[in-house]
Scaffold this motif. Structure first.
Motif, PDB file in Angstrom:
ATOM      1  N   GLU A  40      -4.388  -4.717  -9.930  1.00 14.88           N
ATOM      2  CA  GLU A  40      -4.258  -4.080  -8.621  1.00 14.88           C
ATOM      3  C   GLU A  40      -3.318  -4.882  -7.716  1.00 14.88           C
ATOM      4  OE1 GLU A  40      -5.597  -1.224  -7.567  1.00 14.88           O
ATOM      5  OE2 GLU A  40      -6.397  -0.889  -9.588  1.00 14.88           O
ATOM      6  N   LYS A 208       3.795   2.971  -3.240  1.00 15.34           N
ATOM      7  CA  LYS A 208       3.328   4.308  -3.635  1.00 15.34           C
ATOM      8  C   LYS A 208       3.957   4.758  -4.949  1.00 15.34           C
ATOM      9  CE  LYS A 208       2.156   6.102   0.960  1.00 15.34           C
ATOM     10  NZ  LYS A 208       2.485   7.093   2.016  1.00 15.34           N
ATOM     11  N   GLN A 215      -3.152   9.154  -6.056  1.00 12.83           N
ATOM     12  CA  GLN A 215      -3.665   8.052  -5.237  1.00 12.83           C
ATOM     13  C   GLN A 215      -2.707   7.658  -4.112  1.00 12.83           C
ATOM     14  OE1 GLN A 215      -4.611   4.745  -7.828  1.00 12.83           O
ATOM     15  NE2 GLN A 215      -5.578   6.060  -9.363  1.00 12.83           N
ATOM     16  N   ARG A 216      -1.539   8.264  -4.025  1.00  9.60           N
ATOM     17  CA  ARG A 216      -0.512   7.776  -3.112  1.00  9.60           C
ATOM     18  C   ARG A 216      -0.887   7.931  -1.641  1.00  9.60           C
ATOM     19  NH1 ARG A 216       4.626  10.174  -6.533  1.00  9.60           N
ATOM     20  NH2 ARG A 216       4.365   8.747  -8.308  1.00  9.60           N
ATOM     21  N   THR A 218      -3.649   7.442  -0.260  1.00 12.38           N
ATOM     22  CA  THR A 218      -4.653   6.466   0.174  1.00 12.38           C
ATOM     23  C   THR A 218      -4.181   5.022  -0.004  1.00 12.38           C
ATOM     24  OG1 THR A 218      -5.686   6.495  -2.022  1.00 12.38           O
ATOM     25  CG2 THR A 218      -6.530   8.050  -0.373  1.00 12.38           C
ATOM     26  N   VAL A 219      -2.968   4.859  -0.496  1.00 13.32           N
ATOM     27  CA  VAL A 219      -2.467   3.505  -0.758  1.00 13.32           C
ATOM     28  C   VAL A 219      -2.199   2.773   0.547  1.00 13.32           C
ATOM     29  CG1 VAL A 219      -0.501   2.201  -1.641  1.00 13.32           C
ATOM     30  CG2 VAL A 219      -1.490   4.019  -3.008  1.00 13.32           C
TER      31      VAL A 219
END
Length: 521
Positions: A40, A208, A215-216, A218-219
């Motif tokens: 991550e 992103k 998921q972009r 919420t990045v």
């Protein structure tokens, strides 16, 4: 073209401002290397914070910046993919312990044995690697989800802003050095992009692109303080065998890159870092990383050059960079997310230009072919393979070249003294590479009954030389001739067996030097 050294003396203002500049440049690098390792983004950012803070506080090279690096990230990929991130944390802890041991046993001094052509190859190779890494910022995600090169206005604005950043960094020091040019360039380009609403990619756009499309939205680069946690792996020998190979490679890659960067900064700033202390500092930082959820790391030549260029010389510069980076993570993620990538790419391009040893092209024309070969070999391997492999190969090749060149350097001047004895005045080193030439010097069959071998201008370097001298004594004895050995050190006398009885001791004239041997250990 670009002078990377703006002043030689550090002060609080320069260190703080330089640290802020470095913190801005650390973010995309840490995120990118986290994705390379398969972890991550926050794992990379935590690593950059902890490595920077600890090595700046207790390491052996003030002004050098450490963080998550590509050289170590590449090593981590297989372990993360096969066993998960917890095994990576355990491997980073073990690598840190090994680095601490390297410092305790004072192994850092051996980096001074790296030949100059290898150092040039290391610097040039890393400059090329940094340049190639920046090219990735010129790619965007297309409709199919693949990375493609920029085109049209996006590309033109990117190139224009990169050139503007480089121009500011080049021109501003001619007007004032009150503030780091890199920091002014980043702030100016950021204000210009958002003030005029220009079509330019930012740091958050880059992040992103690294995650799945779902998921972009919420990045974010916002996070919290890293927390202590023992790696959740079975404490068994099987686990140890799984993480040991990765830990050893991480340890070696980290130390080699850190100590070579230390030597480079020593040369650039005319100061002297402490290699063994840096080994311990890197080890402690990596050990802490493993227990606090970081991916570990080592010295970063790019960010270190930014720091030196911006006037950072003291420990405060690295500590500031780490704390500012943590501040961004905790409180000001939106500010760091809005920085245009073009500004950071421009800063790194300046680093590339200043880091690359352009003088090496002139040097290549003046040095022998062997050194030129080593330089290009190390540069090439650094780019296509790995820094540690490149340095090891370069040192080995340099050692072989050295041995080959010196193998023929042992010669002897001969004369007959007043007693009718034939004297061989040796000149040159006697070691494994020159043993064959040493044996060819002597004319045992035609020599008189008394022969003198004088080592006043020669040295015995290893046990192969000792063995060759013993063998020569045997051959003269078989011919019924007397051998006299003069000006040999007491250590060599101890190791001689068959030839020992022929040594003529002269306390005032015999040399005193050491040879490497387990028997004398």
């Amino acid at each position: 073209m670009f002078n990377l050294i703006n002043g030689t003396q550090g002060n609080v203002k320069n260190d703080v401002l330089s640290g802020i500049t470095v913190a801005l440049a650390l973010v995309p690098e840490a995120v990118a290397f986290a994705f390379v390792a398969g972890v991550e983004p926050m794992v990379g950012l935590y690593a950059a914070f902890m490595m920077g803070l600890i090595t700046s506080a207790i390491g052996g090279r003030p002004g050098m910046i450490s963080g998550a690096t590509g050289a170590m990230a590449v090593v981590m990929v297989a372990l993360v993919a096969q066993h998960g991130v917890q095994y990576l944390f355990a491997a980073v802890v073990l690598a840190g312990i090994l680095q601490i041991m390297a410092g305790v046993f004072k192994l850092g001094k051996f980096i001074r044995l790296v030949p100059y052509p290898v150092m040039l190859g290391f610097v040039n190779g890393l400059a090329i690697v940094i340049f190639l890494a920046q090219l990735g910022q010129f790619k965007v995600v297309n409709a199919m989800g693949d990375m493609t090169w920029m085109t049209g206005s996006v590309l033109y604005w990117m190139l224009g802003l990169v050139l503007l950043t480089m121009a500011i960094i080049y021109l501003l020091p001619k007007l004032t050095t009150a503030v780091p040019a890199s920091l002014v360039a980043i702030v100016t380009v950021t204000l210009l992009v958002h003030g005029l609403d220009l079509e330019a990619r930012t740091v958050i756009d880059f992040v992103k692109d690294m995650v799945p499309e779902a998921q972009r939205d919420t990045v974010t680069l916002a996070g919290e303080l890293p927390s202590f946690s023992i790696p959740m792996v079975p404490f068994t020998m099987e686990t140890f065998y799984i993480i040991l190979p990765t830990a050893v490679i991480l340890c070696l890659v980290g130390l080699i890159e850190s100590l070579l960067t230390l030597s480079l900064i020593d040369d650039m700033t005319d100061t002297r870092g402490r290699g063994n202390k840096e080994c311990v500092g890197q080890g402690v930082a990596n050990t802490v990383n493993g227990f606090f959820g970081g991916m570990g790391g080592c010295a970063m030549i790019g960010q270190s050059m930014i720091n030196i260029n911006s006037g950072g010389r003291g420990r405060l510069s690295g500590i500031t960079a780490a704390l500012v980076l943590l501040g961004f993570i905790l409180f000001a993620a939106p500010l760091i997310e809005m920085i245009p990538l073009a500004a950071l790419v421009g800063v790194m391009f300046v680093v590339v230009i200043g880091t690359f040893e352009w003088a090496s092209f002139r040097i290549v024309r003046g040095v022998n072919k062997e050194d030129a070969f080593v330089l290009f070999l190390v540069t090439g391997i650094t780019v296509v393979a790995d820094l540690a492999i490149a340095v090891v190969v370069g040192v080995i090749v340099s050692a072989l070249v050295f041995a080959w060149k010196h193998a023929t350097h042992i010669v002897a001047r001969t004369h007959i003294d007043k007693d009718g004895w034939k004297v061989y005045d040796l000149d040159g080193p006697l070691f494994f590479g020159s043993v064959s030439h040493f044996k060819d010097i002597f004319d045992i069959q035609n020599d008189p009954d008394d022969v003198v071998i004088d080592f006043k201008e020669s040295r015995i370097w290893d046990s192969s030389g000792i063995d060759a001298l013993d063998g020569l004594a045997d051959k003269y004895k078989e011919q019924g001739k007397k051998l006299h050995i003069r000006h040999i050190s007491s250590e060599c006398q101890t190791l001689l067996t068959k030839a020992g009885e022929y040594v003529e001791i002269n306390v005032n004239e015999d040399p005193r030097y050491r040879i490497v041997s387990d028997e004398l250990g």
